[in-house]
Design a protein around this motif. Sequence first.
Motif, mmCIF file in Angstrom:
data_model
loop_
_atom_site.group_PDB
_atom_site.id
_atom_site.type_symbol
_atom_site.label_atom_id
_atom_site.label_comp_id
_atom_site.label_asym_id
_atom_site.label_seq_id
_atom_site.Cartn_x
_atom_site.Cartn_y
_atom_site.Cartn_z
ATOM 1 N N ARG A 83 0.832 -1.210 0.000
ATOM 2 C CA ARG A 83 0.000 0.000 0.000
ATOM 3 C C ARG A 83 0.859 1.249 0.000
ATOM 4 N N LEU A 84 1.936 1.223 0.760
ATOM 5 C CA LEU A 84 2.847 2.372 0.765
ATOM 6 C C LEU A 84 3.548 2.513 -0.587
ATOM 7 N N GLN A 85 3.928 1.386 -1.168
ATOM 8 C CA GLN A 85 4.587 1.416 -2.475
ATOM 9 C C GLN A 85 3.654 2.004 -3.529
ATOM 10 N N ASN A 86 2.376 1.676 -3.452
ATOM 11 C CA ASN A 86 1.399 2.203 -4.401
ATOM 12 C C ASN A 86 1.199 3.704 -4.257
ATOM 13 N N GLN A 87 1.611 4.242 -3.129
ATOM 14 C CA GLN A 87 1.530 5.684 -2.923
ATOM 15 C C GLN A 87 2.812 6.390 -3.361
ATOM 16 N N GLY A 88 3.704 5.628 -4.025
ATOM 17 C CA GLY A 88 4.916 6.228 -4.579
ATOM 18 C C GLY A 88 6.125 6.179 -3.682
ATOM 19 N N TRP A 89 6.051 5.430 -2.590
ATOM 20 C CA TRP A 89 7.176 5.357 -1.673
ATOM 21 C C TRP A 89 8.209 4.345 -2.178
ATOM 22 N N SER A 90 9.484 4.704 -2.094
ATOM 23 C CA SER A 90 10.561 3.790 -2.468
ATOM 24 C C SER A 90 10.800 2.802 -1.335
ATOM 25 N N HIS A 91 11.563 1.753 -1.629
ATOM 26 C CA HIS A 91 11.862 0.749 -0.601
ATOM 27 C C HIS A 91 12.588 1.379 0.587
ATOM 28 N N SER A 92 13.528 2.251 0.300
ATOM 29 C CA SER A 92 14.297 2.888 1.383
ATOM 30 C C SER A 92 13.414 3.810 2.210
ATOM 31 N N GLU A 93 12.479 4.493 1.558
ATOM 32 C CA GLU A 93 11.577 5.392 2.285
ATOM 33 C C GLU A 93 10.618 4.599 3.170
ATOM 34 N N ILE A 110 11.813 -5.011 3.657
ATOM 35 C CA ILE A 110 10.746 -4.451 2.818
ATOM 36 C C ILE A 110 10.646 -5.231 1.513
ATOM 37 N N LEU A 111 11.791 -5.423 0.855
ATOM 38 C CA LEU A 111 11.824 -6.124 -0.424
ATOM 39 C C LEU A 111 11.299 -7.552 -0.283
ATOM 40 N N GLN A 112 11.720 -8.229 0.781
ATOM 41 C CA GLN A 112 11.310 -9.617 0.995
ATOM 42 C C GLN A 112 9.796 -9.732 1.176
ATOM 43 N N HIS A 113 9.217 -8.842 1.970
ATOM 44 C CA HIS A 113 7.775 -8.915 2.220
ATOM 45 C C HIS A 113 6.962 -8.473 1.004
ATOM 46 N N LEU A 114 7.512 -7.582 0.195
ATOM 47 C CA LEU A 114 6.841 -7.221 -1.054
ATOM 48 C C LEU A 114 6.825 -8.411 -2.010
ATOM 49 N N GLN A 115 7.906 -9.171 -2.022
ATOM 50 C CA GLN A 115 7.947 -10.385 -2.850
ATOM 51 C C GLN A 115 6.929 -11.399 -2.363
ATOM 52 N N LEU A 116 6.769 -11.491 -1.043
ATOM 53 C CA LEU A 116 5.746 -12.388 -0.489
ATOM 54 C C LEU A 116 4.354 -11.946 -0.938
ATOM 55 N N HIS A 117 4.127 -10.642 -0.945
ATOM 56 C CA HIS A 117 2.823 -10.115 -1.350
ATOM 57 C C HIS A 117 2.499 -10.477 -2.792
ATOM 58 N N GLU A 118 3.521 -10.652 -3.616
ATOM 59 C CA GLU A 118 3.329 -10.972 -5.033
ATOM 60 C C GLU A 118 3.131 -12.467 -5.283
ATOM 61 N N CYS A 119 3.245 -13.289 -4.251
ATOM 62 C CA CYS A 119 3.042 -14.731 -4.411
ATOM 63 C C CYS A 119 1.584 -15.026 -4.772
ATOM 64 N N THR A 120 1.361 -16.213 -5.284
ATOM 65 C CA THR A 120 0.013 -16.594 -5.698
ATOM 66 C C THR A 120 -0.910 -16.782 -4.489
ATOM 67 N N PRO A 121 -2.224 -16.694 -4.704
ATOM 68 C CA PRO A 121 -3.163 -16.921 -3.598
ATOM 69 C C PRO A 121 -2.976 -18.283 -2.930
ATOM 70 N N TYR A 122 -2.667 -19.308 -3.711
ATOM 71 C CA TYR A 122 -2.480 -20.647 -3.132
ATOM 72 C C TYR A 122 -1.290 -20.677 -2.179
ATOM 73 N N ILE A 123 -0.177 -20.089 -2.604
ATOM 74 C CA ILE A 123 1.015 -20.075 -1.751
ATOM 75 C C ILE A 123 0.771 -19.206 -0.520
ATOM 76 N N LYS A 124 0.074 -18.101 -0.687
ATOM 77 C CA LYS A 124 -0.260 -17.253 0.460
ATOM 78 C C LYS A 124 -1.134 -18.025 1.457
ATOM 79 N N LYS A 125 -2.030 -18.844 0.933
ATOM 80 C CA LYS A 125 -2.891 -19.637 1.827
ATOM 81 C C LYS A 125 -2.055 -20.620 2.633
ATOM 82 N N LEU A 126 -1.067 -21.246 1.992
ATOM 83 C CA LEU A 126 -0.195 -22.175 2.712
ATOM 84 C C LEU A 126 0.557 -21.442 3.827
#
Length: 265
Positions: A130-140, A152-168
Amino acid sequence: MPSLGQLYNDKDAGLTTRKTYNVPLDKIYAEEGYNVRELNRAHVEEFRDAFIAGEYIPPLAVEVTERGVKVIDGHHRYHGALAAIEMGHDIVRLECKDFVGSEADKIAFMVTSSQGLALTPLERGAAYHRLQNQGWSHSEIAAKVKRSESDILQHLQLHECTPYIKKLVRDGSMNYAIAIGISREHGVYADREASRLMKKAEAAGKKKITKSIANPQFNAGKARKFLELISSCAEDSGEALTIEVPPAMQAEIISILREFRHETV
């Protein structure tokens, strides 16, 4: 006994105020999907019991909108009050304080607030997104929520995982580091690989995909023995490598190969 109000009147004491208000409960609302934390029923019940027992409950952080008084932080307290009312207890008002800041400040406050449950990795990833969508950089984002940029980068990558993997991950069948690794390595086939590993775990009598299942490590001693056997059978002419395995060694080499295939597939 002296009060803070009396101490505040002493100009030399250095006190400042930030007012709280007792707001009628029917004027307060929680926006669906706004809270970065998923509602935890057990935590709601803890606050329900605290309201019923008359214990001190910290004020909610809110903002006033056209619809009413919107909860920014304190969703579990708010729903705990509603649960207490459902059990027949009168809770007329909740103590609230104004939240001052931008939309990004609100998200960061929900992430760093010490009043609620610790965020799960999935919730943290959604908040960073949500913060990234507001134009914030990873460092910010890292500076805002007081975490490392790699976090930050690691959790953003998690957010991009598929719904099935997120469910697991949500169900506790896989930790988020393994989920990210599977997604990186297998891309569009990540779900298929996760399903295969889940079946492998269940066949081994386990309820979750562990590191040893996702990234099995073959016995180092046996691997060394295999190399020693192959090395003793190899002839390197400089132009070609020839390996001839004597019958006396074949059984041991085949045994190690079969064990390797069983443990790593």
